[in-house]
Design a protein around this motif. Structure first.
Motif, PDB file in Angstrom:
ATOM      1  N   PHE A  64       0.831  -1.212   0.000  1.00  0.00           N
ATOM      2  CA  PHE A  64       0.000   0.000   0.000  1.00  0.00           C
ATOM      3  C   PHE A  64       0.858   1.251   0.000  1.00  0.00           C
ATOM      4  O   PHE A  64       1.796   1.327   0.789  1.00  0.00           O
ATOM      5  CB  PHE A  64      -0.925  -0.001   1.224  1.00  0.00           C
ATOM      6  CG  PHE A  64      -1.938  -1.106   1.154  1.00  0.00           C
ATOM      7  CD1 PHE A  64      -3.204  -0.865   0.652  1.00  0.00           C
ATOM      8  CD2 PHE A  64      -1.604  -2.389   1.561  1.00  0.00           C
ATOM      9  CE1 PHE A  64      -4.144  -1.885   0.561  1.00  0.00           C
ATOM     10  CE2 PHE A  64      -2.538  -3.419   1.456  1.00  0.00           C
ATOM     11  CZ  PHE A  64      -3.801  -3.178   0.975  1.00  0.00           C
ATOM     12  N   ASP A  82      10.721  -2.312  -0.690  1.00  0.00           N
ATOM     13  CA  ASP A  82      10.702  -2.396   0.775  1.00  0.00           C
ATOM     14  C   ASP A  82      11.940  -3.168   1.202  1.00  0.00           C
ATOM     15  O   ASP A  82      12.390  -4.070   0.506  1.00  0.00           O
ATOM     16  CB  ASP A  82       9.433  -3.107   1.263  1.00  0.00           C
ATOM     17  CG  ASP A  82       9.153  -2.822   2.723  1.00  0.00           C
ATOM     18  OD1 ASP A  82       8.257  -2.008   3.025  1.00  0.00           O
ATOM     19  OD2 ASP A  82       9.838  -3.403   3.594  1.00  0.00           O
ATOM     20  N   ARG A 129       3.809   5.859   1.883  1.00  0.00           N
ATOM     21  CA  ARG A 129       2.799   5.969   2.933  1.00  0.00           C
ATOM     22  C   ARG A 129       3.325   5.309   4.198  1.00  0.00           C
ATOM     23  O   ARG A 129       3.799   4.165   4.154  1.00  0.00           O
ATOM     24  CB  ARG A 129       1.504   5.266   2.478  1.00  0.00           C
ATOM     25  CG  ARG A 129       0.275   5.676   3.270  1.00  0.00           C
ATOM     26  CD  ARG A 129      -0.956   4.920   2.833  1.00  0.00           C
ATOM     27  NE  ARG A 129      -0.981   3.613   3.457  1.00  0.00           N
ATOM     28  CZ  ARG A 129      -2.079   3.061   3.993  1.00  0.00           C
ATOM     29  NH1 ARG A 129      -3.229   3.691   3.952  1.00  0.00           N
ATOM     30  NH2 ARG A 129      -2.017   1.866   4.530  1.00  0.00           N
TER      31      ARG A 129
END
Ligand code: SAH
Length: 219
Positions: A64, A82, A129
């Motif tokens: 997300f 990530d 985010r």
């Protein structure tokens, strides 16, 4: 219609994976939908994503905002980054299950990947985010945004202090603040904002500094 089914499939997959791996936290399906899926899509009220465009989602975690955006913008290429390998493997598997051919994942720290020529200043749009406080976040993102490109930080409604603390970082990294876009999540689930930055200068080679430094000693 297919996209609505894919969004439902995404929520099913996240619920399934969350048993094994803590991808994202939510108390109910409704919360997953509104606080995570719909929140991720708020970008589409501000930017029109075009075919052939490349977007990088930094600190994507359980996917997300990258995965919901990739569903709604199938012609746009998304790279999700990530540092946690397990999360990126799960996210790639979810993307494959949903048939999202426009998603790829990279398991690497932002500070390292930003010095790789294939990624450095190579993206017109970078999003993040819930990754880090703004001064740190800007240093992570600066390595990926091309000159004249945009960086969008998904934040809560309380961004004023973070923004004030980012003056030095913006100047050193060549970012200009274009403005906030404030919005409310459905069903009174909270106020959020998108902070929009444009990169107006090429980045000095010394940024981002070595792994850990942007967080320990924000600019
Ligand atoms: N964007 C997701 C996840 C937020 S949690 C969401 O909104 O739900 C923050 C994620 O950033 C974690 O998955 C963590 O592994 C990753 N992360 C933290 N520091 C990082 C770094 N320096 N480089 C890349 N990823 C990082």
């Amino acid at each position: 219609m297919q996209q609505e089914f894919q969004l439902i499939g995404l929520m099913d997959a996240v619920e399934k994976w969350n048993g094994k791996l803590n991808l994202i936290s939510f108390k109910s399906r409704k919360e997953l939908d509104i606080k995570h899926v719909r929140d991720s899509l708020s970008l589409l009220n501000v930017f029109e994503l075009e075919g052939g465009q490349r977007v990088l989602d930094l600190g994507a975690g359980g996917g997300f905002p990258g995965l919901p955006l990739a569903i709604m913008a199938p012609e746009t290429e998304f790279v999700l980054v990530d540092s946690t390998t397990k999360k990126m493997l799960a996210v790639q598997e979810i993307a494959n299950e949903l048939g999202l051919e426009n998603v790829s994942t990279v398991a690497e720290r932002a500070e390292t990947l930003a010095h790789d020529d294939r990624y450095r200043e190579a993206y017109g749009l970078v999003v993040a985010r819930a990754l880090a406080p703004l001064p740190t976040l800007l240093e992570y993102a600066a390595g990926f945004v091309c000159v004249n490109g945009m960086f969008v930080a998904y934040k809560s409604a309380d961004y004023e202090v973070e923004l004030e603390e980012s003056e030095t970082a913006m100047e050193k990294l060549g970012f200009e603040f274009m403005g906030p876009v404030e919005y409310a999540l459905d069903e009174d689930m909270g106020a959020r904002s998108l902070l929009i930055f444009q990169k107006i200068e090429a980045l000095d080679d010394k940024y981002p500094r070595k792994s850990g430094t942007p967080k320990k000693k924000p600019l």
